[in-house]
Write a protein that holds these residues in place. Structure first.
Motif, short mmCIF file in Angstrom:
data_model
loop_
_atom_site.label_atom_id
_atom_site.label_comp_id
_atom_site.label_asym_id
_atom_site.label_seq_id
_atom_site.Cartn_x
_atom_site.Cartn_y
_atom_site.Cartn_z
N VAL A 11 0.85 -1.18 0.00
CA VAL A 11 0.00 0.00 0.00
C VAL A 11 0.89 1.24 0.00
O VAL A 11 1.82 1.33 0.81
CB VAL A 11 -0.93 0.02 1.23
CG1 VAL A 11 -1.74 1.32 1.28
CG2 VAL A 11 -1.86 -1.18 1.22
N THR B 65 0.38 5.23 0.31
CA THR B 65 -0.49 6.38 0.44
C THR B 65 0.10 7.57 -0.30
O THR B 65 1.31 7.72 -0.39
CB THR B 65 -0.71 6.76 1.93
OG1 THR B 65 0.53 7.20 2.50
CG2 THR B 65 -1.23 5.55 2.71
N THR C 54 -3.28 5.04 -2.70
CA THR C 54 -4.37 5.79 -2.08
C THR C 54 -4.16 7.26 -2.37
O THR C 54 -3.03 7.72 -2.59
CB THR C 54 -4.46 5.57 -0.56
OG1 THR C 54 -3.51 6.41 0.10
CG2 THR C 54 -4.24 4.12 -0.19
N TYR D 209 -6.28 1.29 -7.05
CA TYR D 209 -6.31 2.42 -6.13
C TYR D 209 -7.56 2.38 -5.26
O TYR D 209 -8.56 1.75 -5.61
CB TYR D 209 -6.23 3.75 -6.89
CG TYR D 209 -7.47 4.08 -7.70
CD1 TYR D 209 -8.50 4.86 -7.15
CD2 TYR D 209 -7.61 3.64 -9.01
CE1 TYR D 209 -9.63 5.16 -7.89
CE2 TYR D 209 -8.73 3.94 -9.75
CZ TYR D 209 -9.74 4.70 -9.19
OH TYR D 209 -10.87 4.99 -9.91
N VAL D 210 -7.47 3.06 -4.12
CA VAL D 210 -8.60 3.27 -3.23
C VAL D 210 -8.55 4.73 -2.80
O VAL D 210 -7.49 5.23 -2.41
CB VAL D 210 -8.53 2.37 -1.98
CG1 VAL D 210 -9.74 2.64 -1.08
CG2 VAL D 210 -8.47 0.91 -2.36
N GLY E 162 -9.31 7.98 -0.43
CA GLY E 162 -9.52 8.24 0.98
C GLY E 162 -8.55 9.30 1.49
O GLY E 162 -7.56 9.62 0.86
N ASP F 145 -11.66 6.88 7.32
CA ASP F 145 -11.18 6.60 5.96
C ASP F 145 -10.06 5.56 5.98
O ASP F 145 -10.01 4.67 5.13
CB ASP F 145 -10.67 7.88 5.30
CG ASP F 145 -11.77 8.62 4.54
OD1 ASP F 145 -12.95 8.34 4.80
OD2 ASP F 145 -11.44 9.47 3.69
N CYS F 146 -9.14 5.67 6.95
CA CYS F 146 -8.04 4.70 7.03
C CYS F 146 -8.57 3.30 7.29
O CYS F 146 -8.08 2.32 6.70
CB CYS F 146 -7.05 5.12 8.12
SG CYS F 146 -6.03 6.54 7.66
N LEU G 181 -10.01 2.13 4.04
CA LEU G 181 -8.94 1.79 3.11
C LEU G 181 -8.39 0.40 3.40
O LEU G 181 -8.22 -0.42 2.49
CB LEU G 181 -7.80 2.81 3.21
CG LEU G 181 -8.06 4.24 2.72
CD1 LEU G 181 -6.89 5.14 3.10
CD2 LEU G 181 -8.29 4.25 1.23
N THR H 207 -2.72 5.57 9.41
CA THR H 207 -2.53 4.57 8.36
C THR H 207 -1.91 3.30 8.93
O THR H 207 -2.38 2.19 8.69
CB THR H 207 -1.65 5.12 7.23
OG1 THR H 207 -2.29 6.24 6.62
CG2 THR H 207 -1.38 4.06 6.18
#
Length: 260
Positions: A11, A13, A37, A61-62, A64, A71-72, A75, A123
């Protein structure tokens, strides 16, 4: 030869542009399944399509906001639903608006600390169960030389946020070590990103002149540093920061570079 990260889930961010995109490209090129993200749907979609087309692991992708705990959590849930686990979390999302100390507002401060520090912590929190289950969990923070090593006018809040990330890193590394999770940071110097083009050629040349290697860094060079910290061979490295700056923090003064 390092152990391959092919098939592992990573992941990133803030992965739709700049350094984050470079990190994502390196991991995808190494065969990892990468999830970006970000908050900009168009940028995230374009980056994911570009990187997947280049070959290697799957890239998606996501959307947030890392400054939001809700949101985290979402995700993390979406990534787990998509890939079944997470092996590497690159907490890269960051902002750097300029604000002189004399005129900085509370809103300016909250915005930078919210994304850069709170966002990194939230996160990592959200992905902790998955990182523990991985058996080789890796957390890689994108800090900066600004704050931990240098300062720059207008960026006192940014510098504070990047130094704070290293304080978080050291204690998180202690807490997570028994779970087999390492926590490290990469500290970029001046790196070529989309935003630099607007600063003008003269400014870019002056930046290069302050670097012993006489050039700006590439985003993929930050990505390769992150990739190393994610390998099995880096399993005994935790709580450490890796400066990637072409030697920028080394000169005592500009005069130190005039004779080389």
């Amino acid at each position: 030869m390092f152990t391959s990260v092919a098939g592992r889930t990573v992941v990133v961010t803030g992965g739709s542009r700049g350094i984050g995109k470079g990190i994502a490209r390196v991991f995808a090129g190494a065969g990892a399944n990468v999830v970006l993200t970000g908050r900009d749907a168009a940028a995230a979609e374009a980056a994911a399509a570009e990187l997947w087309k280049a070959g290697g692991g799957a890239v998606s992708y996501v959307l947030g906001d890392v400054a939001s705990a809700a949101d985290c959590a979402r995700l993390a849930a979406e990534v787990l639903d998509r890939h079944g686990g997470v092996d590497v979390v690159c907490a890269n999302a960051g902002i750097f608006p300029s604000a002189p100390l004399a005129t900085m507002t509370e809103g300016d401060l909250d915005e930078v600390l919210g994304t850069n520090v709170k966002g990194a912590i939230l996160t990592v929190q959200a992905f902790l169960p998955a990182l523990k289950a991985s058996g080789h969990g890796r957390v890689i923070l994108t800090s900066s030389i600004t704050g931990p090593h240098t300062g720059y006018p207008g960026w006192s809040h940014y510098g504070a946020s990047k130094a704070a990330m290293l304080g978080f890193m050291r204690t998180a590394a202690i807490e997570l070590a028994p779970q087999g999770i390492t926590v490290n940071a990469v500290l970029p110097g001046n790196i070529v990103t989309e935003g630099l083009a607007d600063l003008g050629e003269d400014y870019l040349r002056s930046m290069e002149a302050a670097i012993p290697m006489r050039r700006l860094g590439e985003v993929d060079e930050i990505g390769h540093a992150a990739l190393f910290l994610a390998t099995d061979e880096a399993a005994y490295i935790t709580g450490q920061s890796l400066v990637v700056d072409g030697g920028q923090i080394l000169p005592e003064s500009p005069a130190a570079l005039e004779t080389v």
